[in-house]
Scaffold this active site. Structure first.
Site, PDB file in Angstrom:
ATOM      1  N   HIS A 206      35.221  56.772  42.554  1.00 54.54           N
ATOM      2  CA  HIS A 206      33.841  56.323  42.736  1.00 54.54           C
ATOM      3  C   HIS A 206      33.586  55.939  44.194  1.00 54.54           C
ATOM      4  O   HIS A 206      32.632  56.411  44.829  1.00 54.54           O
ATOM      5  CB  HIS A 206      33.589  55.128  41.806  1.00 54.54           C
ATOM      6  CG  HIS A 206      32.173  54.649  41.794  1.00 54.54           C
ATOM      7  ND1 HIS A 206      31.295  54.934  40.778  1.00 54.54           N
ATOM      8  CD2 HIS A 206      31.468  53.911  42.683  1.00 54.54           C
ATOM      9  CE1 HIS A 206      30.112  54.385  41.038  1.00 54.54           C
ATOM     10  NE2 HIS A 206      30.205  53.748  42.199  1.00 54.54           N
ATOM     11  N   GLU A 207      34.462  55.091  44.744  1.00 56.62           N
ATOM     12  CA  GLU A 207      34.260  54.635  46.122  1.00 56.62           C
ATOM     13  C   GLU A 207      34.512  55.760  47.130  1.00 56.62           C
ATOM     14  O   GLU A 207      33.899  55.785  48.201  1.00 56.62           O
ATOM     15  CB  GLU A 207      35.170  53.437  46.424  1.00 56.62           C
ATOM     16  CG  GLU A 207      34.960  52.234  45.518  1.00 56.62           C
ATOM     17  CD  GLU A 207      33.526  51.738  45.481  1.00 56.62           C
ATOM     18  OE1 GLU A 207      32.816  51.909  46.500  1.00 56.62           O
ATOM     19  OE2 GLU A 207      33.108  51.196  44.450  1.00 56.62           O
ATOM     20  N   HIS A 210      31.218  57.604  47.494  1.00 58.05           N
ATOM     21  CA  HIS A 210      30.308  56.860  48.373  1.00 58.05           C
ATOM     22  C   HIS A 210      30.714  57.022  49.838  1.00 58.05           C
ATOM     23  O   HIS A 210      29.866  57.264  50.712  1.00 58.05           O
ATOM     24  CB  HIS A 210      30.354  55.367  48.019  1.00 58.05           C
ATOM     25  CG  HIS A 210      29.597  54.999  46.783  1.00 58.05           C
ATOM     26  ND1 HIS A 210      28.325  55.460  46.504  1.00 58.05           N
ATOM     27  CD2 HIS A 210      29.929  54.186  45.748  1.00 58.05           C
ATOM     28  CE1 HIS A 210      27.917  54.952  45.353  1.00 58.05           C
ATOM     29  NE2 HIS A 210      28.878  54.174  44.874  1.00 58.05           N
ATOM     30  N   ASP A 282      24.286  51.006  41.023  1.00 55.48           N
ATOM     31  CA  ASP A 282      23.831  52.127  41.849  1.00 55.48           C
ATOM     32  C   ASP A 282      22.546  52.714  41.286  1.00 55.48           C
ATOM     33  O   ASP A 282      21.596  52.998  42.025  1.00 55.48           O
ATOM     34  CB  ASP A 282      24.906  53.220  41.907  1.00 55.48           C
ATOM     35  CG  ASP A 282      26.178  52.753  42.592  1.00 55.48           C
ATOM     36  OD1 ASP A 282      26.101  51.765  43.340  1.00 55.48           O
ATOM     37  OD2 ASP A 282      27.233  53.369  42.379  1.00 55.48           O
TER      38      ASP A 282
END
Length: 431
Positions: A206-207, A210, A282
């Protein structure tokens, strides 16, 4: 001003019994007239000066009588020569219009957040109480804290002092100030939170999504740090810091921010082939930003430069509940479709970039699983070169906790010998 100064809170006037607050207003102005010239400061004026006639099912009689008395005392038939009244509130939108007319509170001073020079001076004031290292440059910290209020800057210095004390240092260094800044802005690290391996892997992907899109897009704030160590209420954080104070927001920046925000869910979808609840915040940010673009900022070609709805930063329930919507149901459907289109376009743009740089996302995620925290420079190096030449320092696992006092610890059969000769530490191994 070298004159008497009286300070009182707006809530001090309001009582359960009708007439008590009005009596206190009269007493306060009587004291002011006796001490004239003088200054009277009323904090939280919205407690007593709220708009009349907006109560749900009728107003609060005591508060309305108190406000009426205040209006008469400030600008009635009796002049108040030499009595200057100052008031403060963070809700000027709910004040009664009569309070803001000429002769009463006719001068409005907006106290905004400090700019970079103001932040540096505020940091200098609060740092006088602590000991700073010789190499500390507060101007660097001021540039790295855009949007901070004075209270947050004071908290930053306090947190840095606490971190330095825990580390046994005699002075605060730049490292402690940087860590305190991250803690105040994004929350403190929660290393004690036991995350399963599945959650760690999901957070890393996930990170990584980003971080990759943040580096690739031109109109996002520079990437500061990305971590899978839980911080605040988040399981992982991708931190971006603006290069300076920002007073306006452009359409390209808004679209890039939405794309970067969507990238975390996209990375989960592509690499784990499943969704988690980690993208809930988000989704909230993307929807809110897209709706502001359509309804407030006129950034939609389809709906044009029209404001849809009266948008206040704070909701005043008594006023907003009875307010009719100023656009049709067909327009509401158009707004919903346009918000969805903006989010979907940004989502597809981010998905295309992630598919093009699939190997880079994998490298970032693996590096996060190994090192837990990467600086923006590390991620940029991976994106540009495909490798990380200068990996971050990897912290060792904390030592095991000592046994409780009640537990019996067996003595060793023979004394433990040190690994180095007495009288000094071993010489460092050649590089």
């Amino acid at each position: 001003a070298d004159v008497p100064f009286f300070s009182i809170s707006g809530s001090d006037f309001v009582e359960m019994f009708v007439g008590v607050g009005a009596s206190r207003v009269r007493d306060m102005f009587e004291q002011g007239r006796k001490s004239a010239p003088c200054l009277i400061f009323i904090d939280e004026i919205d407690a007593v000066g709220r708009h009349r006639g907006h109560g749900m099912g009728g107003g609060h009689d005591e508060r309305e009588q108190t406000l009426n008395q205040l209006l008469v005392e400030m600008d009635g038939f009796d002049t108040q020569d030499g009595v200057i009244i100052i008031a403060a509130t963070n809700r000027p939108d709910v004040l009664d219009p009569a309070l803001l007319r000429p002769g009463r509170f006719d001068r409005e001073v907006t106290v905004s957040l400090p700019d970079v020079r103001g932040r540096e001076e505020i940091l200098q004031v609060h740092s006088k109480k602590v000991k700073l290292g010789a190499n500390v440059d507060l101007s660097i910290i001021a540039r790295g804290t855009p949007g901070f209020s004075g209270a947050e800057l004071a908290n930053l210095i306090n947190e840095a002092a606490l971190i330095a004390a825990r580390r046994g240092l005699k002075a605060i260094t730049n490292a402690e100030l940087e860590e305190a800044r991250d803690k105040v802005r994004w929350g403190r690290e929660r290393r004690s939170l036991a995350m399963s391996e599945k959650e760690k892997i999901s957070t890393a992907w996930h990170e990584a999504g980003h971080a990759l899109i943040s580096v690739l897009l031109d109109h996002t704030d520079p990437l500061h740090k990305v971590t899978i160590i839980p911080r605040g209420r988040a399981l992982g954080v991708t931190m971006s810091l603006p290069e300076g104070d920002q007073y306006s927001f452009h359409r390209k920046e808004a679209l890039d921010v939405i794309a970067m925000t969507a990238a975390g869910r996209i990375a989960e979808e592509l690499f784990i082939e499943d969704y988690s609840t980690g993208a809930s915040n988000d989704i909230k940010q993307m929807t809110r930003l897209a709706r502001k673009m359509v309804c407030e900022w006129g950034m939609s070609d389809k709906l044009g430069m029209v404001e849809y709805g009266e948008h206040e930063d704070h909701v005043f329930l008594a006023r907003d509940m009875g307010r009719a919507r100023d656009y049709s149901e067909a327009t509401a459907q158009e707004i919903d479709r346009e918000v969805r289109r903006i989010v979907d376009d940004a989502y597809n743009r981010a998905k295309t970039l992630i598919l093009q740089h699939r190997d880079k996302v994998e490298l970032i995620a693996k590096a996060l699983l190994e090192y837990e925290t990467l600086d923006g420079a590390h991620v940029k190096e991976i994106v540009e070169t495909g490798t990380m030449k200068n990996p971050p320092y990897k912290e060792k696992a904390p030592p095991p906790l000592p046994p409780p006092p009640s537990a019996s610890v067996p003595e060793p059969a023979e004394p433990i010998k040190p690994d180095f000769p007495q009288g000094g530490f071993p010489a460092p191994a050649p590089a």
